[in-house]
Design a protein around this motif. Structure first.
Motif, short mmCIF file in Angstrom:
data_model
loop_
_atom_site.label_atom_id
_atom_site.label_comp_id
_atom_site.label_asym_id
_atom_site.label_seq_id
_atom_site.Cartn_x
_atom_site.Cartn_y
_atom_site.Cartn_z
N TYR A 134 1.96 -9.58 -3.21
CA TYR A 134 1.52 -8.42 -3.96
C TYR A 134 2.59 -8.10 -4.99
O TYR A 134 3.75 -7.87 -4.64
CB TYR A 134 1.27 -7.26 -2.99
CG TYR A 134 0.40 -7.75 -1.86
CD1 TYR A 134 -0.98 -7.78 -1.99
CD2 TYR A 134 0.96 -8.27 -0.69
CE1 TYR A 134 -1.79 -8.29 -0.99
CE2 TYR A 134 0.15 -8.79 0.31
CZ TYR A 134 -1.21 -8.80 0.16
OH TYR A 134 -2.00 -9.33 1.14
N GLN B 31 1.15 3.20 -8.64
CA GLN B 31 1.06 2.00 -9.47
C GLN B 31 0.24 0.92 -8.77
O GLN B 31 0.47 0.64 -7.60
CB GLN B 31 2.48 1.49 -9.74
CG GLN B 31 2.59 0.39 -10.72
CD GLN B 31 4.05 0.08 -11.01
OE1 GLN B 31 4.87 0.97 -11.17
NE2 GLN B 31 4.37 -1.19 -11.06
N GLU B 32 -0.70 0.34 -9.47
CA GLU B 32 -1.52 -0.73 -8.90
C GLU B 32 -0.69 -2.01 -8.75
O GLU B 32 0.25 -2.23 -9.49
CB GLU B 32 -2.72 -1.03 -9.80
CG GLU B 32 -3.72 0.12 -9.89
CD GLU B 32 -4.45 0.37 -8.58
OE1 GLU B 32 -4.67 -0.59 -7.81
OE2 GLU B 32 -4.81 1.53 -8.33
N TYR B 33 -1.08 -2.83 -7.79
CA TYR B 33 -0.44 -4.13 -7.62
C TYR B 33 -1.45 -5.23 -7.87
O TYR B 33 -2.65 -5.02 -7.83
CB TYR B 33 0.18 -4.27 -6.23
CG TYR B 33 -0.75 -4.01 -5.08
CD1 TYR B 33 -1.61 -4.99 -4.60
CD2 TYR B 33 -0.76 -2.77 -4.45
CE1 TYR B 33 -2.46 -4.75 -3.53
CE2 TYR B 33 -1.61 -2.52 -3.39
CZ TYR B 33 -2.45 -3.50 -2.93
OH TYR B 33 -3.29 -3.26 -1.87
N LYS C 299 2.22 1.69 -3.46
CA LYS C 299 1.14 2.17 -4.34
C LYS C 299 0.90 3.65 -4.11
O LYS C 299 0.72 4.42 -5.05
CB LYS C 299 -0.13 1.38 -4.07
CG LYS C 299 -1.30 1.84 -4.90
CD LYS C 299 -2.57 1.08 -4.55
CE LYS C 299 -3.74 1.69 -5.30
NZ LYS C 299 -5.00 1.11 -4.92
N TRP C 300 0.90 4.07 -2.85
CA TRP C 300 0.67 5.47 -2.51
C TRP C 300 1.78 6.37 -3.06
O TRP C 300 1.51 7.45 -3.59
CB TRP C 300 0.55 5.61 -1.00
CG TRP C 300 0.24 6.99 -0.54
CD1 TRP C 300 -0.94 7.66 -0.65
CD2 TRP C 300 1.15 7.89 0.12
NE1 TRP C 300 -0.83 8.91 -0.10
CE2 TRP C 300 0.44 9.08 0.38
CE3 TRP C 300 2.47 7.78 0.52
CZ2 TRP C 300 1.03 10.16 1.02
CZ3 TRP C 300 3.05 8.86 1.16
CH2 TRP C 300 2.32 10.03 1.39
N ARG D 256 0.82 -1.22 0.00
CA ARG D 256 0.00 0.00 0.00
C ARG D 256 0.85 1.26 0.00
O ARG D 256 0.51 2.25 -0.65
CB ARG D 256 -0.94 0.00 1.20
CG ARG D 256 -2.05 -1.02 1.06
CD ARG D 256 -2.88 -1.10 2.32
NE ARG D 256 -3.97 -2.05 2.15
CZ ARG D 256 -4.60 -2.62 3.16
NH1 ARG D 256 -4.29 -2.34 4.40
NH2 ARG D 256 -5.57 -3.49 2.92
N PHE E 167 4.11 -6.00 -8.28
CA PHE E 167 4.15 -4.75 -9.04
C PHE E 167 4.96 -4.97 -10.31
O PHE E 167 5.93 -5.73 -10.30
CB PHE E 167 4.87 -3.65 -8.25
CG PHE E 167 4.14 -3.15 -7.05
CD1 PHE E 167 3.34 -2.02 -7.14
CD2 PHE E 167 4.28 -3.77 -5.82
CE1 PHE E 167 2.68 -1.53 -6.03
CE2 PHE E 167 3.62 -3.29 -4.71
CZ PHE E 167 2.82 -2.17 -4.81
#
Length: 65
Positions: free
Chosen positions: A42, A26-28, A21-22, A18, A44
């Motif tokens: 998770y 980029q989404e995982y 991502k923050w 998280r 990436f």
């Protein structure tokens, strides 16, 4: 990018995923762990943006110690 030619970077901790991502936006992707039953990992895409996010997160961690 880092020295690794791996296309993906895998994180075992949801909170760290998280944070990355923050920082990089980029989404995982979430997968079942192949090593530990019932756990998730998770993933990436290993991009320059992700490498910069990893550097920033590590820098913050080191300053907090």
């Amino acid at each position: 990018m880092n020295n690794s030619n791996k296309k993906y970077y895998v994180v075992k901790d949801i909170n760290f995923a998280r944070v990355l991502k923050w920082i990089c936006g980029q989404e995982y992707m979430v997968f079942d762990s192949k090593f530990f039953e019932g756990e998730k990992v998770y993933s990436f895409e290993n991009t320059e943006k992700l490498q910069e996010a990893l550097r920033i997160a590590n820098e913050i961690k080191n300053k907090a110690r």
